[in-house]
Design a protein around this motif. Structure first.
Motif, PDB file in Angstrom:
ATOM      1  N   ASP A  19       1.026  -1.590   0.339  1.00 26.53           N
ATOM      2  CA  ASP A  19      -0.284   0.060  -0.093  1.00 26.53           C
ATOM      3  C   ASP A  19       0.778   1.811  -0.041  1.00 26.53           C
ATOM      4  O   ASP A  19       1.580   1.599   1.037  1.00 26.53           O
ATOM      5  N   GLY A  20       0.488   2.124  -0.689  1.00 25.16           N
ATOM      6  CA  GLY A  20       1.358   3.478  -1.215  1.00 25.16           C
ATOM      7  C   GLY A  20       1.090   4.507   0.235  1.00 25.16           C
ATOM      8  O   GLY A  20       2.835   4.869   0.690  1.00 25.16           O
ATOM      9  N   LYS A  29      -0.728  11.929  -0.767  1.00 27.76           N
ATOM     10  CA  LYS A  29      -0.688  10.242  -1.571  1.00 27.76           C
ATOM     11  C   LYS A  29      -1.184  11.752  -2.720  1.00 27.76           C
ATOM     12  O   LYS A  29       0.214  11.436  -3.434  1.00 27.76           O
ATOM     13  N   PRO A  30      -0.743  12.276  -3.118  1.00 26.81           N
ATOM     14  CA  PRO A  30      -1.080  13.547  -4.265  1.00 26.81           C
ATOM     15  C   PRO A  30       0.699  13.975  -4.859  1.00 26.81           C
ATOM     16  O   PRO A  30       1.255  14.131  -5.245  1.00 26.81           O
ATOM     17  N   LEU A  31       1.853  13.684  -3.486  1.00 22.92           N
ATOM     18  CA  LEU A  31       2.913  14.021  -3.250  1.00 22.92           C
ATOM     19  C   LEU A  31       3.665  12.897  -3.565  1.00 22.92           C
ATOM     20  O   LEU A  31       4.551  12.633  -4.423  1.00 22.92           O
ATOM     21  N   TRP A  32       3.321  11.322  -3.398  1.00 26.11           N
ATOM     22  CA  TRP A  32       4.490  11.014  -3.279  1.00 26.11           C
ATOM     23  C   TRP A  32       3.675   9.801  -4.253  1.00 26.11           C
ATOM     24  O   TRP A  32       4.351   8.918  -5.321  1.00 26.11           O
ATOM     25  N   GLU A  33       2.569   9.772  -5.007  1.00 23.96           N
ATOM     26  CA  GLU A  33       2.031   9.317  -6.009  1.00 23.96           C
ATOM     27  C   GLU A  33       3.154   9.822  -7.374  1.00 23.96           C
ATOM     28  O   GLU A  33       2.980   9.137  -9.029  1.00 23.96           O
ATOM     29  N   PRO A  37       3.813   5.758  -8.891  1.00 26.35           N
ATOM     30  CA  PRO A  37       1.696   5.014  -9.069  1.00 26.35           C
ATOM     31  C   PRO A  37       2.046   4.520  -8.332  1.00 26.35           C
ATOM     32  O   PRO A  37       2.274   2.679  -8.098  1.00 26.35           O
ATOM     33  N   ALA A  38       0.490   4.437  -8.205  1.00 25.46           N
ATOM     34  CA  ALA A  38      -0.027   3.217  -6.905  1.00 25.46           C
ATOM     35  C   ALA A  38      -1.191   2.971  -8.244  1.00 25.46           C
ATOM     36  O   ALA A  38      -1.497   2.811  -9.351  1.00 25.46           O
ATOM     37  N   ASP A  39      -1.442   1.569  -8.178  1.00 27.79           N
ATOM     38  CA  ASP A  39      -2.535   0.358  -8.855  1.00 27.79           C
ATOM     39  C   ASP A  39      -3.582   0.428  -8.842  1.00 27.79           C
ATOM     40  O   ASP A  39      -3.670   1.319  -7.790  1.00 27.79           O
ATOM     41  N   GLU A  40      -4.492  -0.162  -8.694  1.00 30.34           N
ATOM     42  CA  GLU A  40      -5.955   0.050  -8.817  1.00 30.34           C
ATOM     43  C   GLU A  40      -6.590  -0.309  -6.987  1.00 30.34           C
ATOM     44  O   GLU A  40      -7.470   0.547  -6.511  1.00 30.34           O
ATOM     45  N   ARG A  41      -5.646  -0.916  -6.707  1.00 27.68           N
ATOM     46  CA  ARG A  41      -6.110  -1.050  -5.301  1.00 27.68           C
ATOM     47  C   ARG A  41      -4.961  -0.077  -4.271  1.00 27.68           C
ATOM     48  O   ARG A  41      -4.666  -0.816  -3.292  1.00 27.68           O
ATOM     49  N   ASN A  42      -4.721   0.767  -4.870  1.00 30.78           N
ATOM     50  CA  ASN A  42      -3.355   2.105  -4.360  1.00 30.78           C
ATOM     51  C   ASN A  42      -1.857   0.971  -4.213  1.00 30.78           C
ATOM     52  O   ASN A  42      -1.156   2.151  -2.581  1.00 30.78           O
TER      53      ASN A  42
END
Length: 279
Positions: A19-20, A29-33, A37-42
């Motif tokens: 999990d991200g 999340k707007p910073l780390w992604e 990048p995360a998948d559909e399960r974060n």
């Protein structure tokens, strides 16, 4: 790569996804992604990169990835991809598991120590590296064998208790030398007794950073995993260590980075970054 008299080879036991949000703690999340990048399960993609050290008194490997014992539910949960795994990486280095003489643990979480043991066709769990001694920090062993609600999911007894039962476990009580040129340093933070590995030869130094700086995206000081049990201890050690790594030009090995196995930490205009190392 060569480091004085030593040869260092980053290996791979494949990839997993975690999990991200857990991987970046308080970072939004707007910073780390932007970095991961995360998948559909974060979940973000992470490598599992043990390090092979040759040229010292013994052939040594640091950590051993997740291994092949997980059930299908866990494989799906953690997005494990071992289509290319540690046995393949060892073969590429001209070795197999029986050539390893020392297995050194940074800590005993399942994605680092899962590969310490294997399940036989008869269902028994045995040491994977049959000719090796396994070196584990004493405090980490005690925590792993006496887990609590906060860390129980990360410590799976089948990954390390069989080592004791087979008589191949050596407990290291403190910081110090494992073999010439290889020593351990406690960082704490991620677990109470998490340690990094310092490798020194020919006037140069390399560091297996384990989960102190798991990926190049975790270089900034506040980018600390939510998995860390003692995050302020991580921060204190990381603050000192990153400065030291820059000043002394340590070769850094990033155990979980999906793309960069090793590099130098640099700083320009107050911004820290990793210069990838081409071995």
């Amino acid at each position: 790569m060569r480091l004085g008299d030593l040869e260092l080879t980053p290996l791979s036991d494949g990839f997993l996804r975690l999990d991200g949000g857990a991987m970046f703690g308080v970072i939004p999340k707007p910073l780390w992604e932007k970095r991961a990048p995360a998948d559909e399960r974060n979940r973000i993609r992470l490598g599992m990169r043990p390090l092979l050290v040759r040229g010292s008194a013994k052939t040594l490997i640091i950590d051993a990835g997740i291994g092949g014992k997980m059930d299908s539910k866990s494989v799906d949960l953690y997005g494990v991809d071992r289509s290319s795994h540690l046995d393949h990486a060892l073969a590429d280095a001209g070795l197999n598991a029986d050539d390893i003489e020392i297995v050194l643990a940074s800590h005993l979480h399942f994605d680092h120590a899962g590969g310490f043991t294997d399940r036989t066709a008869g269902g028994n769990v045995v040491p994977r590296f049959r000719n090796a001694r396994y070196v584990v920090r004493t405090g980490e062993w005690e925590d792993a064998t006496h887990p609590h609600e906060r860390n129980r999911a990360s410590y799976l007894a089948e990954n390390f208790v069989p080592l004791r039962d087979a008589g191949v476990l050596d407990r290291q009580p403190d910081d110090g030398q494992i073999v010439p040129g290889v020593r351990v340093v406690r960082t704490g933070g991620h677990t109470m007794h998490h340690q990094i590995v310092m490798i020194e030869s020919g006037g140069r130094s390399a560091v297996f950073a384990a989960d102190l700086i798991p990926t190049t995206a975790h270089l900034d000081l506040p980018w600390i995993m939510g998995y860390d049990l003692y995050p302020m201890e991580t921060l204190a050690f990381k603050r000192r260590f990153v400065r030291e790594a820059i000043e002394h030009e340590y070769v850094m090995f990033f155990e979980h980075d999906p793309q960069i196995a090793a590099g130098y930490i640099r700083e320009k205009d107050g911004r820290k970054y990793v210069e990838p190392l081409v071995a």
